[in-house]
Every structure is written in structure tokens, then in C-alpha cells.
Design a protein around this motif. Structure first.
Motif, PDB file in Angstrom:
ATOM      1  N   ASP A 190     -54.412 -17.493   7.397  1.00 38.56           N
ATOM      2  CA  ASP A 190     -54.284 -18.245   6.144  1.00 38.56           C
ATOM      3  C   ASP A 190     -55.225 -17.727   5.069  1.00 38.56           C
ATOM      4  O   ASP A 190     -55.355 -18.345   4.009  1.00 38.56           O
ATOM      5  CB  ASP A 190     -54.575 -19.737   6.390  1.00 38.56           C
ATOM      6  CG  ASP A 190     -53.391 -20.428   7.046  1.00 38.56           C
ATOM      7  OD1 ASP A 190     -52.382 -19.750   7.298  1.00 38.56           O
ATOM      8  OD2 ASP A 190     -53.494 -21.642   7.307  1.00 38.56           O
TER       9      ASP A 190
ATOM     10  N   HIS B 175     -57.401 -18.518  13.361  1.00 39.27           N
ATOM     11  CA  HIS B 175     -58.353 -19.617  13.156  1.00 39.27           C
ATOM     12  C   HIS B 175     -57.866 -20.828  13.934  1.00 39.27           C
ATOM     13  O   HIS B 175     -56.789 -20.790  14.532  1.00 39.27           O
ATOM     14  CB  HIS B 175     -58.556 -19.926  11.667  1.00 39.27           C
ATOM     15  CG  HIS B 175     -57.334 -20.408  10.931  1.00 39.27           C
ATOM     16  ND1 HIS B 175     -56.210 -19.636  10.770  1.00 39.27           N
ATOM     17  CD2 HIS B 175     -57.068 -21.580  10.298  1.00 39.27           C
ATOM     18  CE1 HIS B 175     -55.310 -20.304  10.064  1.00 39.27           C
ATOM     19  NE2 HIS B 175     -55.798 -21.491   9.782  1.00 39.27           N
TER      20      HIS B 175
ATOM     21  N   ASP C 158     -51.783 -25.774  13.114  1.00 40.50           N
ATOM     22  CA  ASP C 158     -50.497 -25.094  12.890  1.00 40.50           C
ATOM     23  C   ASP C 158     -50.529 -23.641  13.396  1.00 40.50           C
ATOM     24  O   ASP C 158     -49.487 -22.991  13.463  1.00 40.50           O
ATOM     25  CB  ASP C 158     -50.067 -25.167  11.419  1.00 40.50           C
ATOM     26  CG  ASP C 158     -51.058 -24.556  10.455  1.00 40.50           C
ATOM     27  OD1 ASP C 158     -52.274 -24.731  10.670  1.00 40.50           O
ATOM     28  OD2 ASP C 158     -50.616 -23.893   9.491  1.00 40.50           O
ATOM     29  N   HIS C 159     -51.708 -23.166  13.813  1.00 45.42           N
ATOM     30  CA  HIS C 159     -51.840 -21.811  14.375  1.00 45.42           C
ATOM     31  C   HIS C 159     -52.233 -21.835  15.850  1.00 45.42           C
ATOM     32  O   HIS C 159     -51.819 -20.976  16.624  1.00 45.42           O
ATOM     33  CB  HIS C 159     -52.895 -21.006  13.595  1.00 45.42           C
ATOM     34  CG  HIS C 159     -52.528 -20.861  12.165  1.00 45.42           C
ATOM     35  ND1 HIS C 159     -51.979 -19.710  11.664  1.00 45.42           N
ATOM     36  CD2 HIS C 159     -52.569 -21.747  11.141  1.00 45.42           C
ATOM     37  CE1 HIS C 159     -51.714 -19.890  10.369  1.00 45.42           C
ATOM     38  NE2 HIS C 159     -52.055 -21.121  10.039  1.00 45.42           N
TER      39      HIS C 159
ATOM     40  N   HIS D 238     -48.334 -17.445   6.957  1.00 44.66           N
ATOM     41  CA  HIS D 238     -47.200 -18.190   6.391  1.00 44.66           C
ATOM     42  C   HIS D 238     -46.595 -17.356   5.281  1.00 44.66           C
ATOM     43  O   HIS D 238     -47.313 -16.684   4.543  1.00 44.66           O
ATOM     44  CB  HIS D 238     -47.646 -19.533   5.794  1.00 44.66           C
ATOM     45  CG  HIS D 238     -48.390 -20.410   6.747  1.00 44.66           C
ATOM     46  ND1 HIS D 238     -47.761 -21.164   7.709  1.00 44.66           N
ATOM     47  CD2 HIS D 238     -49.711 -20.639   6.901  1.00 44.66           C
ATOM     48  CE1 HIS D 238     -48.666 -21.830   8.397  1.00 44.66           C
ATOM     49  NE2 HIS D 238     -49.866 -21.524   7.940  1.00 44.66           N
TER      50      HIS D 238
END
Ligand SMILES: [Zn+2]
Length: 251
Positions: free
Chosen positions: A138, A68, A72-73, A181
Motif C-alpha cells: 500500500d 504489511h 486486507d493483506h 491494490h
């Protein structure tokens, strides 16, 4: 982690990213072509770590996939494409769009793209059929539960996505999870069942808070999320907004 997947952990730990972002390297055994999933935030030393892990074993990055568009990705996607020359594929946001149900074959490795919106509208998960594992971004984490990032995210979409993953576990196609994560999830079926139960419980808590007079998302968080650390209350507030929207449309 599995025969075809290894993890390079990005050093960006936080209450939201747990130990940091998991950048996944996927390859068929013996193949020189590596698929990288989620290069992570724009952290040059992390990108160099990922590249070194690939090239030290005489391999190359053939494709980058995004679960996505959250920073942070995906923030480093453009920089990683410069470094590798490899295309970046994700859903929406100007990427070479993935199609739901599409099978991607790279160097003999098969990856099946599964649409799993809910955390965000652009969330995809990826099945590695040969390892019976699913990269969940996520949508499902290695520890705790995730946020429905309203208004882009939607609880209705999220529940449908969890049911889609549950169906893959029931069919035996997916037995483990590789999350965006947190640690490797050895029991995919139990974890997805827990996620569905957790969502039902939270929805009931939100319904009760509203019936006791909570007027705002924050007031609902104070009542229904007293068990979670305050550092994640802003995220909880988004999940509450998503739940209030769900309750409005499913009275
Ligand atoms: Zn994330």
C-alpha cells in the motif's frame, strides 16, 4: 504482469481497497517454487483460488511474504500457512522478521526486501531485480494515492520511503510497480514523482487550513479534502493527523 509475477485479485473491493487486494504469485520461469505476496483477508475461496493457480501448473507455494500487517493483506497468513506448509515472512508482529536489504532466493528467483515504512510502520516493498519491478503493497497504489495510517504510520517515514523508491527508479533498477491494490503501474518513475508532488501539495493545503483556523483534523479534511469522496474521509483524517504531526516537528 511481468515475466515472473502474476496477480490473483481478491474479491474484496471497497473505497479503500479499490478493485480488491492483489495477491501476487512470483516464480522464476520453469521453477516449481512460488512465492506468494499478501494472501489477503481471511477469505477461504480466495485462498483456494490462489492455491489452485499454483498447483494446477504443477507448482507449490514455497514462501509467503507480507507487505504489511493490515487485514486486507495479512489476515489470512496463518490459515494460508496451514494450507501450504510454507513459512510466512513479514516485518514485526510475530513473523519471521525480514531484514532491510535482505535478498531472498527461492527456486532461482531473487527478491530484494526494501523497508518502506510510512503507510504503516511495518511496510516493506519487494524488488524483483530480473523484471526491474517493485511490489509496493500500500506504499504506492495502482490508482489514486495512499493513506498515512497515523499514529502507526508517519509522514516523515513515508516521504523517506518514497525517496528510496525514487532512487531505485533513477538507478534504473525499478521501472514498473506491482501495487497491493489497483492496476499494474507501467511508469514507476512518473508515479513516484506524482506521489511526492501530491504529498507536498496536500501538506501545503493542510498548512493553509490550519492558518485559516481549522482546529481539528476533521476541520482540516473539510477544507483540504473537499475533492475526495466522503467515503474516504475517515482515512483522510488519519493522513491529516500524520501531516499535523509532521508540521509540528518541521515548523
Ligand atoms: Zn491494503
Amino acid at each position: 504482469m511481468t515475466e515472473r509475477a502474476e496477480c490473483v485479485l481478491c474479491p474484496n473491493p471497497s473505497p479503500m481497497t479499490l478493485d480488491g487486494t492483489n495477491t501476487w504469485l512470483l516464480a522464476e520461469p520453469g521453477s516449481e517454487d512460488v512465492v506468494v505476496v499478501d494472501p489477503g483477508p481471511l477469505d477461504e475461496s480466495h485462498l483456494q483460488d490462489v492455491l489452485r493457480r499454483v498447483t494446477d501448473s504443477g507448482r507449490r507455494v514455497a514462501l509467503t511474504l507480507l507487505t504489511h500487517g493490515h487485514d486486507d493483506h495479512a489476515e489470512s497468513a496463518r490459515r494460508f500457512a496451514e494450507l501450504t506448509g510454507a513459512p510466512v515472512r513479514g516485518f514485526g508482529r510475530g513473523h519471521d522478521d525480514l531484514r532491510a536489504g535482505e535478498t531472498i532466493t527461492v527456486g532461482g528467483l531473487e527478491v530484494l526486501a526494501v523497508e518502506t515504512p510510512g503507510h504503516t510502520s511495518d511496510s516493506f516493498s519487494f524488488v524483483l531485480p530480473a523484471d526491474n519491478t517493485l511490489l509496493t503493497g500500500d506504499t504506492v497504489l495502482g490508482r489514486g494515492t495512499t493513506v498515512v495510517a497515523w499514529p502507526d504510520g508517519s509522514l516523515e517515514a513515508y516521504l523517506t520511503s518514497l525517496e528510496r523508491i525514487e532512487a531505485l527508479t533513477r538507478a534504473g533498477e525499478v521501472t514498473s510497480l506491482l501495487p497491493g491494490h489497483g492496476p499494474f503501474v507501467a511508469d514507476a518513475a512518473a508515479t513516484v514523482t506524482f506521489y511526492l508532488q501530491h504529498r507536498a501539495e496536500r501538506l501545503e493545503q493542510v498548512r493553509e487550513a490550519v492558518s485559516r483556523g481549522a482546529q481539528t483534523a476533521y476541520a482540516v479534511v473539510e477544507q483540504a479534502y473537499a475533492d475526495v469522496p466522503r467515503s474516504v474521509w475517515p482515512a483522510a483524517e488519519l493522513s491529516v493527523q500524520a501531516q499535523l504531526e509532521y508540521l509540528r516537528t518541521h515548523p
